[in-house]
Design a protein around this motif. Structure first.
Motif, PDB file in Angstrom:
ATOM      1  N   LEU A   1      36.246  33.307  42.315  1.00 57.20           N
ATOM      2  CA  LEU A   1      37.399  34.169  42.051  1.00 57.20           C
ATOM      3  C   LEU A   1      38.538  33.311  41.517  1.00 57.20           C
ATOM      4  O   LEU A   1      38.902  32.294  42.125  1.00 57.20           O
ATOM      5  CB  LEU A   1      37.819  34.855  43.353  1.00 57.20           C
ATOM      6  CG  LEU A   1      38.718  36.091  43.315  1.00 57.20           C
ATOM      7  CD1 LEU A   1      38.060  37.210  42.528  1.00 57.20           C
ATOM      8  CD2 LEU A   1      39.010  36.543  44.743  1.00 57.20           C
ATOM      9  N   LEU A   2      39.081  33.692  40.380  1.00 53.77           N
ATOM     10  CA  LEU A   2      40.266  33.046  39.820  1.00 53.77           C
ATOM     11  C   LEU A   2      41.372  34.088  39.750  1.00 53.77           C
ATOM     12  O   LEU A   2      41.234  35.097  39.059  1.00 53.77           O
ATOM     13  CB  LEU A   2      39.993  32.485  38.420  1.00 53.77           C
ATOM     14  CG  LEU A   2      38.812  31.528  38.247  1.00 53.77           C
ATOM     15  CD1 LEU A   2      38.727  31.070  36.792  1.00 53.77           C
ATOM     16  CD2 LEU A   2      38.954  30.331  39.174  1.00 53.77           C
ATOM     17  N   ILE A   3      42.461  33.852  40.458  1.00 46.06           N
ATOM     18  CA  ILE A   3      43.541  34.835  40.531  1.00 46.06           C
ATOM     19  C   ILE A   3      44.794  34.236  39.905  1.00 46.06           C
ATOM     20  O   ILE A   3      45.328  33.224  40.379  1.00 46.06           O
ATOM     21  CB  ILE A   3      43.828  35.248  41.979  1.00 46.06           C
ATOM     22  CG1 ILE A   3      42.548  35.742  42.660  1.00 46.06           C
ATOM     23  CG2 ILE A   3      44.898  36.333  42.016  1.00 46.06           C
ATOM     24  CD1 ILE A   3      42.730  36.038  44.134  1.00 46.06           C
TER      25      ILE A   3
ATOM     26  N   VAL B   1      37.844  36.816  36.997  1.00 48.41           N
ATOM     27  CA  VAL B   1      39.251  36.497  36.761  1.00 48.41           C
ATOM     28  C   VAL B   1      40.091  37.745  36.976  1.00 48.41           C
ATOM     29  O   VAL B   1      39.838  38.793  36.386  1.00 48.41           O
ATOM     30  CB  VAL B   1      39.461  35.963  35.323  1.00 48.41           C
ATOM     31  CG1 VAL B   1      40.904  35.562  35.119  1.00 48.41           C
ATOM     32  CG2 VAL B   1      38.527  34.789  35.059  1.00 48.41           C
ATOM     33  N   ILE B   2      41.090  37.618  37.836  1.00 45.80           N
ATOM     34  CA  ILE B   2      41.980  38.748  38.111  1.00 45.80           C
ATOM     35  C   ILE B   2      43.378  38.382  37.648  1.00 45.80           C
ATOM     36  O   ILE B   2      43.971  37.401  38.112  1.00 45.80           O
ATOM     37  CB  ILE B   2      41.994  39.095  39.610  1.00 45.80           C
ATOM     38  CG1 ILE B   2      40.598  39.538  40.067  1.00 45.80           C
ATOM     39  CG2 ILE B   2      43.009  40.190  39.899  1.00 45.80           C
ATOM     40  CD1 ILE B   2      40.510  39.870  41.532  1.00 45.80           C
ATOM     41  N   GLY B   3      43.889  39.159  36.725  1.00 44.03           N
ATOM     42  CA  GLY B   3      45.227  38.895  36.218  1.00 44.03           C
ATOM     43  C   GLY B   3      45.537  39.809  35.056  1.00 44.03           C
ATOM     44  O   GLY B   3      44.676  40.564  34.593  1.00 44.03           O
TER      45      GLY B   3
ATOM     46  N   ASN C   1      39.388  39.339  32.987  1.00 42.89           N
ATOM     47  CA  ASN C   1      38.376  40.382  32.803  1.00 42.89           C
ATOM     48  C   ASN C   1      38.425  41.462  33.882  1.00 42.89           C
ATOM     49  O   ASN C   1      37.875  42.532  33.719  1.00 42.89           O
ATOM     50  CB  ASN C   1      36.970  39.778  32.724  1.00 42.89           C
ATOM     51  CG  ASN C   1      36.640  38.858  33.893  1.00 42.89           C
ATOM     52  OD1 ASN C   1      37.403  38.766  34.848  1.00 42.89           O
ATOM     53  ND2 ASN C   1      35.505  38.186  33.817  1.00 42.89           N
ATOM     54  N   ASN C   2      39.072  41.182  35.028  1.00 38.61           N
ATOM     55  CA  ASN C   2      39.238  42.187  36.085  1.00 38.61           C
ATOM     56  C   ASN C   2      37.975  43.022  36.275  1.00 38.61           C
ATOM     57  O   ASN C   2      37.991  44.238  36.087  1.00 38.61           O
ATOM     58  CB  ASN C   2      40.428  43.085  35.766  1.00 38.61           C
ATOM     59  CG  ASN C   2      41.739  42.310  35.690  1.00 38.61           C
ATOM     60  OD1 ASN C   2      42.038  41.491  36.547  1.00 38.61           O
ATOM     61  ND2 ASN C   2      42.512  42.542  34.643  1.00 38.61           N
TER      62      ASN C   2
ATOM     63  N   ALA D   1      29.044  41.643  45.149  1.00 39.15           N
ATOM     64  CA  ALA D   1      28.859  42.973  44.559  1.00 39.15           C
ATOM     65  C   ALA D   1      28.853  42.913  43.040  1.00 39.15           C
ATOM     66  O   ALA D   1      28.150  43.692  42.373  1.00 39.15           O
ATOM     67  CB  ALA D   1      29.954  43.930  45.048  1.00 39.15           C
ATOM     68  N   GLY D   2      29.627  41.997  42.472  1.00 39.63           N
ATOM     69  CA  GLY D   2      29.703  41.890  41.019  1.00 39.63           C
ATOM     70  C   GLY D   2      28.815  40.816  40.419  1.00 39.63           C
ATOM     71  O   GLY D   2      28.765  40.687  39.195  1.00 39.63           O
TER      72      GLY D   2
END
Length: 439
Positions: free
Chosen positions: A32-34, A128-130, A142-143, A26-27
């Protein structure tokens, strides 16, 4: 725990991988980096606040103490855990990963957060999620909104693995609530009650999902009462406790209200509110609008107020005239899971958007329609808050309030009863009541 978590976790991880694949598509991202996250520093100090890991990290792994670590996932590849196990004689070093889940991950152990950053892939487009603060050079959090919207929407639907963990969080919480009630009955102070709660939960404050509310007498009218009196009051009239517990990163959120022996009128009021709360919990069913259930709660509270002679008007008039809002000034509840107030309570779809609150109800924390797999709290309240009661006196409806009854009940503070309830394909599952039934 009675559930066998190994097969449940396998199913859970498969669901997360499928969701991640679709979120990345979707993006327009490759990977994915968490981040588990890092402890936040106290201002002008060399100490940190207690570490709380990123809920997206805990969604994948039952690791709550892995600061500096990362999860790396790309569609079609095994997920990888970059696990920080520092050389450190000042602190307890996180134990090496263990458990049934480790067989599903490639695990790389490094010695520092900087080493973990160096081990992350930098090629392609990484989502990147954080936490954005403090940012990390080369891997900025950057979420991305399309990814977050998709993941948050589907986090609303708990897997069987998640429900098993939440059942255990409720069992821990109810065990501690039993101990807190006993401490109240024995005449303890708020501080003493809280200590009894922690001991029974076998968790310290930093491990609880939120700061406990332990209010005796009038303090039950302070919605987020966060002070603990060290000395018992002269008389124990009433007790409100809003306290939860954690298990493998998942939360319970439980509230109970009690009357002292001999406080028969207040006990009768608690019993009426308990009946109203049970009715509301029974309506946690697929297709039920949560805002409409919140409005229904106001009608039930109006019925309780009338039943006990506090108001003389009908439910419709009490709700329309704002009378019930003076006694029940908060929302009916909220989503719960990895966070106490979990994500996507207002979200319109997996692509984002927001569903507004109904007019006149600014503190409602969820506006969605209930669907199977959602877990919500149901927590109606009835309080005697001086500030709100003074505002009610200026309302034309004040003539239909028995102010002598109000004044007689003010010393008891208020009532809130809260359960964690699962929406299923049929009858709701009340995680909290089920736990109280066996403890």
């Amino acid at each position: 725990m009675t559930e066998n978590l190994a097969p449940l976790y396998t199913q859970h991880l498969a669901a997360l991988r499928e969701r991640a694949d679709k979120a990345l598509a979707a993006g327009g991202f490759d990977r994915l980096l968490i981040a588990a996250g890092r402890p936040l520093n106290k201002f002008l100090d060399d100490q940190d606040f207690p570490f709380v890991s990123n809920p997206h990290f805990r969604h994948w792994l039952p690791l709550t103490d892995a600061p500096g670590s990362w999860i790396v996932y790309a569609p079609g590849a095994r997920p990888r855990l970059v696990f920080v196990q520092p050389r450190d004689y000042w602190h307890v070093v996180p134990a090496a990963p263990s458990g049934d889940w480790v067989e599903h991950f490639d695990i790389q152990v490094v010695r520092s957060a900087a080493d973990a950053i160096a081990a992350l892939p930098k090629d392609g487009r990484n989502a990147v999620i954080g936490p954005a603060c403090p940012s990390i050079e080369g891997v900025e959090a950057n979420n991305p909104q399309p990814v977050m919207d998709y993941l948050h929407w589907h986090r609303s639907y708990k897997t069987a693995y998640e429900l098993a963990l939440m059942r255990e969080a409720n069992r821990i919480g109810t065990r501690a609530h039993r101990a807190a009630e006993a401490a109240f009955r024995s005449g303890e102070s708020e501080f003493g009650i809280h200590m009894a709660y922690l001991a029974a939960a076998r968790q310290i404050d930093a491990e609880l999902p939120y700061a406990s509310i332990v209010g005796l007498n009038e303090h039950g009218a302070v919605l987020h009462y966060s002070h603990f009196d060290r000395q018992p009051p002269t008389a124990h009239r009433s007790f409100l406790i809003d306290a939860g517990a954690s298990h493998a990163g998942y939360a319970s959120d439980i509230t109970r209200s009690y009357a002292a022996t001999g406080a028969d009128e207040f006990q009768a009021l608690i019993e009426s509110m308990d009946g109203a709360q049970r009715e509301l919990a029974s309506k946690v069913r697929a297709g039920q609008s949560y805002p409409e259930l919140h409005i229904h709660a106001h009608h039930l509270v109006a019925g309780v107020l009338r039943e006990h002679g506090i108001i003389r008007m009908g439910a419709e008039a009490a709700v329309a005239g704002g009378v019930t809002s003076a006694f029940f000034p908060h929302g009916l509840g909220h989503p719960i899971g990895l966070a106490v107030h979990d994500v996507a309570g207002f979200q319109e779809s997996e692509r984002g958007g927001s569903i507004p609150r109904p007019e006149g109800h600014p503190y409602l924390r969820m506006t969605r329609v209930l669907e199977p797999g959602m877990v919500v709290t149901i927590e109606p309240g009835l309080y005697f808050v001086d500030m709100l009661l003074e505002e009610l006196r200026a309302n034309p409806a004040a003539k239909d309030v028995d102010w002598a009854r109000v004044d007689a009940l003010r010393p008891y503070g208020g009532i809130r009863i809260e359960d964690d309830v699962v929406c299923t394909e049929g009858e709701p599952e009340n995680l909290t009541r089920d736990a109280f039934a066996i403890l």
